[in-house]
Scaffold this motif. Structure first.
Motif, PDB file in Angstrom:
ATOM      1  N   GLN A 103      33.088 -35.788 -13.421  1.00 37.90           N
ATOM      2  CA  GLN A 103      33.266 -36.520 -12.174  1.00 37.90           C
ATOM      3  C   GLN A 103      33.373 -35.571 -10.982  1.00 37.90           C
ATOM      4  N   MET A 104      34.098 -34.494 -11.162  1.00 37.71           N
ATOM      5  CA  MET A 104      34.229 -33.509 -10.081  1.00 37.71           C
ATOM      6  C   MET A 104      32.898 -32.822  -9.826  1.00 37.71           C
ATOM      7  N   LYS A 105      32.163 -32.543 -10.892  1.00 39.11           N
ATOM      8  CA  LYS A 105      30.852 -31.924 -10.750  1.00 39.11           C
ATOM      9  C   LYS A 105      29.912 -32.838  -9.962  1.00 39.11           C
ATOM     10  N   ALA A 106      29.931 -34.130 -10.306  1.00 43.33           N
ATOM     11  CA  ALA A 106      29.075 -35.092  -9.606  1.00 43.33           C
ATOM     12  C   ALA A 106      29.483 -35.211  -8.142  1.00 43.33           C
ATOM     13  N   ALA A 107      30.782 -35.238  -7.875  1.00 42.70           N
ATOM     14  CA  ALA A 107      31.260 -35.325  -6.492  1.00 42.70           C
ATOM     15  C   ALA A 107      30.849 -34.087  -5.701  1.00 42.70           C
TER      16      ALA A 107
ATOM     17  N   MET B 137      28.260 -32.055  -6.300  1.00 43.68           N
ATOM     18  CA  MET B 137      26.820 -32.049  -6.076  1.00 43.68           C
ATOM     19  C   MET B 137      26.407 -33.110  -5.055  1.00 43.68           C
ATOM     20  N   ASN B 138      27.072 -34.258  -5.061  1.00 38.73           N
ATOM     21  CA  ASN B 138      26.765 -35.283  -4.060  1.00 38.73           C
ATOM     22  C   ASN B 138      27.067 -34.779  -2.658  1.00 38.73           C
ATOM     23  N   ALA B 139      28.207 -34.128  -2.496  1.00 39.49           N
ATOM     24  CA  ALA B 139      28.570 -33.587  -1.186  1.00 39.49           C
ATOM     25  C   ALA B 139      27.581 -32.505  -0.759  1.00 39.49           C
ATOM     26  N   ARG B 140      27.199 -31.641  -1.678  1.00 42.47           N
ATOM     27  CA  ARG B 140      26.259 -30.563  -1.344  1.00 42.47           C
ATOM     28  C   ARG B 140      24.871 -31.125  -1.027  1.00 42.47           C
ATOM     29  N   ASP B 141      24.461 -32.157  -1.758  1.00 42.05           N
ATOM     30  CA  ASP B 141      23.176 -32.799  -1.471  1.00 42.05           C
ATOM     31  C   ASP B 141      23.189 -33.456  -0.097  1.00 42.05           C
ATOM     32  N   GLN B 142      24.313 -34.091   0.222  1.00 40.70           N
ATOM     33  CA  GLN B 142      24.452 -34.724   1.533  1.00 40.70           C
ATOM     34  C   GLN B 142      24.391 -33.676   2.638  1.00 40.70           C
ATOM     35  N   LEU B 143      25.064 -32.561   2.438  1.00 44.89           N
ATOM     36  CA  LEU B 143      25.045 -31.482   3.421  1.00 44.89           C
ATOM     37  C   LEU B 143      23.645 -30.890   3.556  1.00 44.89           C
ATOM     38  N   ALA B 144      22.950 -30.729   2.460  1.00 48.83           N
ATOM     39  CA  ALA B 144      21.579 -30.208   2.506  1.00 48.83           C
ATOM     40  C   ALA B 144      20.672 -31.139   3.304  1.00 48.83           C
ATOM     41  N   GLU B 145      20.847 -32.435   3.122  1.00 46.55           N
ATOM     42  CA  GLU B 145      20.039 -33.402   3.871  1.00 46.55           C
ATOM     43  C   GLU B 145      20.375 -33.347   5.360  1.00 46.55           C
ATOM     44  N   LEU B 146      21.651 -33.209   5.687  1.00 40.63           N
ATOM     45  CA  LEU B 146      22.037 -33.092   7.098  1.00 40.63           C
ATOM     46  C   LEU B 146      21.442 -31.834   7.722  1.00 40.63           C
ATOM     47  N   ARG B 147      21.438 -30.740   6.987  1.00 37.25           N
ATOM     48  CA  ARG B 147      20.844 -29.496   7.499  1.00 37.25           C
ATOM     49  C   ARG B 147      19.338 -29.636   7.700  1.00 37.25           C
TER      50      ARG B 147
ATOM     51  N   ALA C 149      33.780 -29.479   4.311  1.00 37.94           N
ATOM     52  CA  ALA C 149      35.215 -29.291   4.048  1.00 37.94           C
ATOM     53  C   ALA C 149      35.740 -30.234   2.978  1.00 37.94           C
ATOM     54  N   ALA C 150      35.002 -31.302   2.708  1.00 34.02           N
ATOM     55  CA  ALA C 150      35.503 -32.311   1.739  1.00 34.02           C
ATOM     56  C   ALA C 150      35.476 -31.821   0.322  1.00 34.02           C
TER      57      ALA C 150
END
Length: 78
Positions: free
Chosen positions: A16-20, A22-32, A77-78
């Protein structure tokens, strides 16, 4: 960046932590990615504007970008 994120995710045992993470990192990559695209587009837009309007549009863009940068910081930061 993706490779580093994948390596770090590989060190997280909890699924669950791994998925969270990767989701945050994917979201950040999309924002960048979206930010880079916006910068490219604003440069094209400003080049086509009359000289008198360029500075005002550039300033407005930077104000909009500051908000998006803050969003990226909060995701990171999340």
């Amino acid at each position: 960046m993706q490779r580093l994120d994948d390596n770090i995710a590989g060190m997280i045992d909890d699924p669950q932590m791994k998925a969270a993470y990767m989701n945050a990192r994917d979201q950040l990559a999309e924002l960048r990615r979206a930010d880079k695209e916006t910068v490219i587009n604003i440069r094209k837009e400003i080049a086509d504007l009359p000289k008198e309007q360029r500075q005002a549009r550039w300033n407005a863009f930077w104000q909009e970008r500051a908000v998006k940068q803050q969003e990226m910081r909060s995701v990171d930061a999340a």
